[in-house]
Design an enzyme around this catalytic site. Sequence first.
Site, PDB file in Angstrom:
ATOM      1  N   ASP A 146       0.833  -1.208   0.000  1.00  0.00           N
ATOM      2  CA  ASP A 146       0.000   0.000   0.000  1.00  0.00           C
ATOM      3  C   ASP A 146       0.871   1.263   0.000  1.00  0.00           C
ATOM      4  OD1 ASP A 146       0.887  -0.202   2.575  1.00  0.00           O
ATOM      5  OD2 ASP A 146      -1.083  -0.002   3.532  1.00  0.00           O
ATOM      6  N   SER A 147       2.199   1.068   0.028  1.00  0.00           N
ATOM      7  CA  SER A 147       3.114   2.190  -0.222  1.00  0.00           C
ATOM      8  C   SER A 147       2.842   2.783  -1.602  1.00  0.00           C
ATOM      9  CB  SER A 147       4.577   1.726  -0.118  1.00  0.00           C
ATOM     10  OG  SER A 147       4.773   0.556  -0.899  1.00  0.00           O
TER      11      SER A 147
ATOM     12  N   ASP B 171      -1.158  -6.058  -0.465  1.00  0.00           N
ATOM     13  CA  ASP B 171      -1.542  -5.495   0.837  1.00  0.00           C
ATOM     14  C   ASP B 171      -3.044  -5.240   0.948  1.00  0.00           C
ATOM     15  OD1 ASP B 171       0.611  -5.242   2.513  1.00  0.00           O
ATOM     16  OD2 ASP B 171       1.126  -3.205   1.881  1.00  0.00           O
TER      17      ASP B 171
ATOM     18  N   LYS C  67      -1.236  -9.507   2.490  1.00  0.00           N
ATOM     19  CA  LYS C  67      -0.483  -9.077   3.675  1.00  0.00           C
ATOM     20  C   LYS C  67      -1.341  -8.098   4.450  1.00  0.00           C
ATOM     21  CE  LYS C  67       3.231  -6.121   3.491  1.00  0.00           C
ATOM     22  NZ  LYS C  67       2.781  -5.000   4.340  1.00  0.00           N
TER      23      LYS C  67
ATOM     24  N   GLU D 213      -1.293  -5.671   8.334  1.00  0.00           N
ATOM     25  CA  GLU D 213      -0.493  -5.186   9.463  1.00  0.00           C
ATOM     26  C   GLU D 213      -1.151  -5.566  10.784  1.00  0.00           C
ATOM     27  OE1 GLU D 213       0.216  -0.972   9.079  1.00  0.00           O
ATOM     28  OE2 GLU D 213       1.033  -1.179   7.053  1.00  0.00           O
TER      29      GLU D 213
ATOM     30  N   GLU E  88       9.235  -4.586  10.122  1.00  0.00           N
ATOM     31  CA  GLU E  88       9.597  -3.252   9.628  1.00  0.00           C
ATOM     32  C   GLU E  88      10.214  -2.414  10.744  1.00  0.00           C
ATOM     33  OE1 GLU E  88       6.779  -1.258   7.131  1.00  0.00           O
ATOM     34  OE2 GLU E  88       7.951   0.605   7.121  1.00  0.00           O
TER      35      GLU E  88
HETATM   36  O1  KIV Z   1       3.529  -1.146   1.592  1.00  0.00           O
HETATM   37  C1  KIV Z   1       4.682  -1.588   1.532  1.00  0.00           C
HETATM   38  O2  KIV Z   1       5.454  -1.294   0.612  1.00  0.00           O
HETATM   39  C2  KIV Z   1       5.145  -2.479   2.597  1.00  0.00           C
HETATM   40  C3  KIV Z   1       6.580  -2.896   2.601  1.00  0.00           C
HETATM   41  C4  KIV Z   1       7.497  -1.784   2.701  1.00  0.00           C
HETATM   42  C5  KIV Z   1       6.840  -3.941   3.601  1.00  0.00           C
HETATM   43  O3  KIV Z   1       4.363  -2.830   3.415  1.00  0.00           O
END
Ligand code: KIV
Length: 279
Positions: free
Chosen positions: A44-45, A83, A112, A114, A181
């Site tokens: 989600d970055s 994510d 994924k 959190e 992280e």
């Molecule tokens: O959103 C993302 O890019 C991440 C990674 C940096 C682990 O969660």
Amino acid sequence: MHKSVQDIINMKKKEEKISVITSYDYTLASLCDQAGVDILLVGDSAGMVMLGYENTIPVTMDQMCIFTEAVSRARQNSLLVSDLPFMSYQTSIDEAIRNSGRLIKSGADAIKLEGGAVMTETISAITDIGIPVMGHIGLQPQTTMLYQGYKVQGKTKESALKLIEDAKELEESGVFSIVLELVSHEVAEIISETVSVPTIGIGSGSGCNGQVLVIQDLLGMYEKIKPKFVKKYMNLSEDVVKAVKNYKNEVELGIFPAQENWFSMDEIELKKLRDEIGR
Ligand code: KIV
């Protein structure tokens, strides 16, 4: 055949390091896949590096599905993990399952999310229906901004014990791997030795079973944040600005396009045209 979740689990058993890179678009995902990276992570970055948000909080499910579809069209060899964005899994287990399903239908092999111990019920419910889950503890960007900002985790005995406990609970709930992280090197190493599933570090040192970097950071394309843990493997932003300036200059001077960049009419057709229009 692309890599499977089991292949990734086996890599830890064989003491092979796991390479993970974030991907959000077809073109770069094809190149990362070609380079042989083990996991493409649609993080989600994307909200920050692709959409220009200040953080990952505004990212929506619809956006994550579009990025996931683009990467899945490119992927041939790597495992594809996507994510779940903020508030797509915290409200109820039903919502978490439904949204995990949307990412899988968009082409992800696994999702994924959190969170540590508080997420174990949700994770078990998702894995019970057959969707593999990657956990994510330590700094959790979706909520960290609400409390304390970006800070290294696991620097005191208490926070280290909490992280170790979270990792054990995630393992028990059925995750196939855990992102750590911004966790202190020592604690990341202890967690990696304690749990049987692979740990994937970002800013957490060399004791993890694998590493993940954001592709724009690795290529030197995203200049807004420059964390210490990032290694730039090239300085693409400089090269891009140089190339675009060069292009602009050549357009202005009439150097581009040149003959090799255009297409010509058949001579007979051209003569017929000229006769017709008198030029
Ligand atoms: O959103 C993302 O890019 C991440 C990674 C940096 C682990 O969660």
